[in-house]
Design an enzyme around this catalytic site. Structure first.
Site, PDB file in Angstrom:
ATOM      1  N   LEU A  62       0.813  -1.217   0.000  1.00 50.43           N
ATOM      2  CA  LEU A  62       0.000   0.000   0.000  1.00 50.43           C
ATOM      3  C   LEU A  62       0.842   1.260   0.000  1.00 50.43           C
ATOM      4  CD1 LEU A  62      -2.704  -1.050   2.634  1.00 50.43           C
ATOM      5  CD2 LEU A  62      -2.854  -1.150   0.138  1.00 50.43           C
ATOM      6  N   ASP A 178       4.450  11.365  16.984  1.00 54.20           N
ATOM      7  CA  ASP A 178       4.565  11.831  15.590  1.00 54.20           C
ATOM      8  C   ASP A 178       3.168  12.127  15.034  1.00 54.20           C
ATOM      9  OD1 ASP A 178       5.852  12.580  13.249  1.00 54.20           O
ATOM     10  OD2 ASP A 178       5.775  10.564  12.395  1.00 54.20           O
TER      11      ASP A 178
END
Length: 976
Positions: A62, A178
């Site tokens: 992906l 993050d």
């Protein structure tokens, strides 16, 4: 290897080598490469093996990032598709790092929350960590909100859900490290999910930003950093402590979240930087929302708090931040307004429209949330912090007083809202209409509060000390209960598009009013000028009237008096034509004060006052507007030399004020100061001092000991003491006023300039002329710097300097200063204003001193004509000018010509309701001298001279010895 061996493994190996691809690790990407090369060389597809990681069968790749690759995979045991993330080997260079990441993945697997992507399993495969998680069909927030401006509500709704996901993770001890738009997905089912917790910590440790990493440019800040020895993660979204020390916590996640939310709302990140060094510097600056943003101020308050450089200043948790966003979303969508509401409070008009028939789900249920979205603990804490960090010592104390006022205002708003909701349940078309209008009125009041708090949040020195007054000047919620006033409003525009344009303009006007309320009139004037230009194409007469009123008020604030008269009159007639009675009445009150007071045209001013009074009665307008009208009338009457009538107006206002259920300290202090001014006009200096002392008690109670308004009241007290002959006390009082101004605003503020001007005048009276000039020079520099060269206050200081220079015999310098005053006053007031006439008398006196008698007499006659034309033939200032003219003619040796002006001056002063004995004695002296020296009627002259001498003696006046010497020279006995 991934997967098992194949019958054509040798061919695969050869094809890979021919293509220059190694078999390092035989990862899925390399298998794809071998497959493609094999097909191109041999023209046939090799047999493919099932590639697996653990029990998961890889289906397709992906994507890839700095941390690793993501594959779609199938879980054969549970017959479901999953997303499988396979981390790069170099991100886990120790067993401890792998063990830590696995522990966090296992913790994620135990976390079940609708806004966090579900982790099914984690493990290692040939030294590489993998994580199997829910496969979400949808888009990330970068793709969702990256196509241009988005409706703020949709952005906040999505990010609020993401905040809930972060909060759930924090609750089980996980930190994301993050957070950025790419790590949040919105599925096809509409559900928001946060991805990739803890992955940024996949390395052995987080290193602080190094010198080399700081120098990177371009899009480095938006990329994950992957090199060994430098910071890991995405710097553009990192908190300052994460960048500089590597420290991460739930509050560093909060910072990252708010960077992303700001970007979603505005299409750009809050910190402009092209390198890590620049980014670290940018974190030290205050973030401001873009100009003219459509995002509500309450939303900005939440985002800006989360972006604080100090982690302790952010929200205590992501739960608290999500709750704050909930409150922002709970506020009902603002309704366009089509009915004129609002009124003048402290000079600010709130006037607008309500769109009839627009559906509101349940405004009663939303009331508490609506006001809480404007005033809530997070916003209060952010404002308190802004004030505390302003560098102004008095700021924290001022914030406490402001916050108390806001608490009172919001309680009154909530009570009025609850009452309006009860009224809404009453049957009948008109009752329902009134209830709808009350809700719209309250919505207007809430917006005015919101805009005012937004201005105060800047905590500029100029607004710290205006905050209490700014909240006091908000439209009171109680006005929304006046059904007659609500029903008397103007009709809406027929065209919905035009109505929407008008609503947008009014929204911006609310921002301008907030600036004005906070004392930032110069900035507000710039904004309203731009607003008026933008609104020119919206042909709605009531809107034009509102903008003319606001513009005229700001022109008054910034000493553009001629322009203000024109703008306010235009707004008045536009409002009358369109049935906007409140705007018309407010404009008429302002015109009464301007025309009748500042421009000294009594009859026209009284005409405006009568118009205002009629409109106030007809439209059932607020008591505050009625009080403002009384003050305007008093101002006019003071200028017209009728202090007794002015006192009657203010006494009536005082009676009405004290009869009110509650008396605000600020209102009480303001009215008492005005009464003190009238007492000074009446020659009652000691009474004036007492009134100011009472005003000071109220001001200190409302504002604190060292507020600038207290300093201004002290200046008036000093003037009262000065007028009472208590000059040393006056000097000490003025010095205290100066000290307060400097503490509040610094040494260059206009308040300091005003105090220095008064200090100079007092020093002059004490005979300390050189010190007086020094004080005037400082006052002049401050006033010029703040107000510009052509301001009346600059003229006032120059005029005072001229008088002191004259005393010192520096006549040339004095005349230069007076001529500059004349030029300023003609620019500000026009050619025939009373202030121009006063200055002409000063110039005439200087010309007389320099024995230019013809010039001096001509200037004095001009002053007589100006006073007569503007103030009327019976005004006391006419007598002053006539007396000065007589003195000039006597000094020129033309005693016969002096008789007529001297006699007229005596008649005017003697006919006064309360004649001033010294002024009467002066006029007797002038006429007596003229008659005696001309020889026209020495008997009358002798009688007048003896009466004058007795008048001066009764007052123990310092001029008495000089008068006795002149009488002796003329061989006139002082007594009968």
């Amino acid at each position: 290897m991934i997967g098992g061996e194949t019958e054509t493994g040798a061919d695969d190996t050869m094809a890979a080598r021919l293509a220059g691809v190694t078999q390092d690790g035989d990862d899925p990407a390399l298998s794809d490469a071998r497959h493609r090369v094999h097909a191109s060389l041999f023209g046939e597809a090799p047999a493919r093996a099932r590639r697996t990681i653990g029990r998961f069968v890889l289906l397709e790749r992906l994507g890839a990032g700095a941390m690793g690759e993501v594959f779609a995979a199938r879980d054969p045991e549970l017959a479901r598709r999953v997303a499988l993330k396979l981390l790069h080997r170099d991100r886990l260079d120790s067993e401890a790092a792998r063990a830590r990441l696995l522990r966090e993945a296992q913790a994620m697997a135990r976390l079940s929350h609708p806004n966090v992507v579900t982790v099914y399993e984690s493990g290692t495969h040939e030294g590489r960590v993998y994580i199997a998680m829910e496969l979400v069909a949808g888009v990330d927030l970068r793709a969702l909100f990256g196509g241009g401006p988005q409706p703020w509500r949709r952005v906040v709704e999505v990010y609020r859900d993401a905040a809930r996901g972060l909060a759930a993770a924090h609750a089980v001890g996980l930190v994301h490290r993050d957070f950025k738009p790419e790590n949040v997905m919105v599925g096809e089912d509409g559900r928001v999910r946060v991805l990739d917790f803890g992955v940024a910590r996949a390395g052995e440790g987080l290193a602080p930003a190094s010198e080399s990493s700081m120098s990177g440019r371009g899009d480095l800040l938006a990329r994950e950093l992957t090199h060994t020895g430098v910071l890991l993660g995405t710097p553009a979204y990192m908190a300052p402590e994460q960048l500089t020390t590597g420290e991460t916590s739930p509050r560093s996640d909060q910072f990252s979240f708010c960077v992303a939310l700001y970007e979603g709302l505005h299409g750009r990140r809050p910190f402009a930087a092209e390198s890590l060094r620049e980014l670290i510097e940018a974190h030290r600056t205050e973030v401001r929302p873009p100009a003219r943003s459509e995002v509500p101020r309450a939303v900005h308050a939440v985002v800006l708090r989360g972006l604080k450089a100090d982690p302790s200043a952010r929200f205590p948790s992501m739960d608290a931040l999500a709750g704050a966003l909930d409150r922002c979303l709970a506020a009902p969508r603002r309704r366009q307004r089509l009915l004129a509401l609002g009124g003048l409070t402290g000079g600010a008009l709130v006037a607008g429209y309500v769109v009839a028939g627009q559906a509101v789900t349940d405004p009663c249920a939303a009331g508490e949330a609506a006001i809480a979205a404007v005033w809530h603990p997070e916003r209060a804490a952010a404002l308190a912090e802004a004030f505390a960090g302003s560098g102004t010592p008095e700021a924290p104390q001022q914030w406490q007083k402001i916050a108390g006022r806001v608490d009172e205002y919001t309680r009154a708003w909530a009570e009025e809202h609850a009452d309006a909701c009860q009224a809404e349940k009453i049957s009948g078309e008109q009752a329902r209409r009134v209830a709808e209008l009350r809700m719209a009125c309250l919505s207007d009041a809430r917006r005015e509060l919101d805009e005012t708090l937004e201005v105060l949040a800047r905590a500029e020195p100029a607004v710290i000390f205006t905050g209490v007054q700014a909240i006091a000047d908000l439209p009171p919620p109680s006005r929304c209960a006046d059904s007659r006033a609500l029903l008397a409003g103007v009709q809406p525009p027929a065209d919905p598009a035009v109505a929407a344009q008008a609503a947008a303009i009014r929204g911006r006007a609310a921002e301008v009013r907030a600036l004005r309320r906070a004392g930032l009139s110069s900035r507000a004037y710039e904004e309203v000028t731009r607003l008026a230009a933008d609104a020119a194409a919206v042909d709605v007469a009531p809107l034009r009237a509102e903008l003319d009123l606001l513009t005229g008020q700001l022109e008054l604030d910034t000493a553009r008096y001629e322009a203000a008269a024109t703008t306010l009159e235009r707004g008045f007639w536009t409002a009358i034509d369109s049935g906007h009675d409140e705007v018309a009445a407010t404009a008429a009150v302002a015109l009464a004060g301007l025309v009748g007071g500042r421009q000294a045209a009594l009859e026209p001013g009284l005409g405006w006052a009568r118009s205002a009074e009629a409109l106030i009665r007809r439209a059932h307008l607020s008591g505050a507007l009625g009080a403002a009208l009384r003050r305007s009338r008093a101002q006019m009457l003071r200028v017209a030399g009728q202090p007794d009538r002015a006192r009657a107006e203010l006494d009536a206002a005082l009676v009405a004020q004290r009869a009110a259920p509650t008396v605000d300290d600020l209102d009480a202090a303001g009215l008492l100061r005005e009464l003190a001014g009238v007492a000074l006009d009446q020659g009652r200096a000691d009474e004036a001092a007492g009134l100011v002392e009472e005003a000071l008690r109220h001001a200190r109670a409302a504002l604190g000991e060292h507020h600038p308004e207290v300093g201004r009241a002290l200046r008036l007290l000093g003037t009262s003491l000065y007028s009472a002959g208590r000059r040393e006390e006056a000097l000490r009082t003025y010095e205290e006023a100066r000290r307060i101004g400097e503490l509040a605003h610094g040494p260059e503020h206009p308040d300091v300039g005003d105090a220095m001007n008064n200090i100079g005048a007092t020093l002059d009276e004490l005979g300390r002329d050189v010190e007086a000039l020094a004080a005037y020079e400082r006052a002049l520099a401050i006033r010029r710097r703040n107000l510009g060269e052509n301001h009346p206050s600059v003229a006032g200081t120059l005029d005072n300097m001229a008088l002191t220079l004259k005393k010192l015999g520096r006549l040339e310098e004095a005349e230069q200063a007076s001529r500059r005053v004349q030029a300023i006053l003609r620019v500000v007031h026009g050619e025939r204003h009373p202030e121009v006439a006063v200055n002409l008398l000063h110039l005439a006196e200087l010309a007389r001193e320099r024995e230019r008698f013809a010039e001096a007499a001509a200037q004095a006659r001009q002053a007589v004509d100006m006073f007569t034309a503007t103030l009327g033939p019976q005004h006391p200032d006419v007598a002053f000018a006539l007396s000065d003219l007589a003195f000039i003619l006597l000094d020129a040796g033309d005693a016969a010509a002096a008789i007529e002006p001297a006699r007229r001056a005596l008649e005017l002063r003697s006919a006064s309701e309360q004649p001033d004995p010294l002024l009467v004695a002066e006029s007797q002296l002038r006429l007596g001298q003229a008659l005696w020296l001309s020889g026209r009627d020495r008997a009358e002259g002798r009688a007048l001279l003896r009466a004058a001498r007795a008048g001066y003696a009764a007052q123990h006046n310092e001029r008495l010895p000089g008068i006795d010497a002149w009488l002796a020279e003329q061989r006139i006995e002082p007594g009968p």
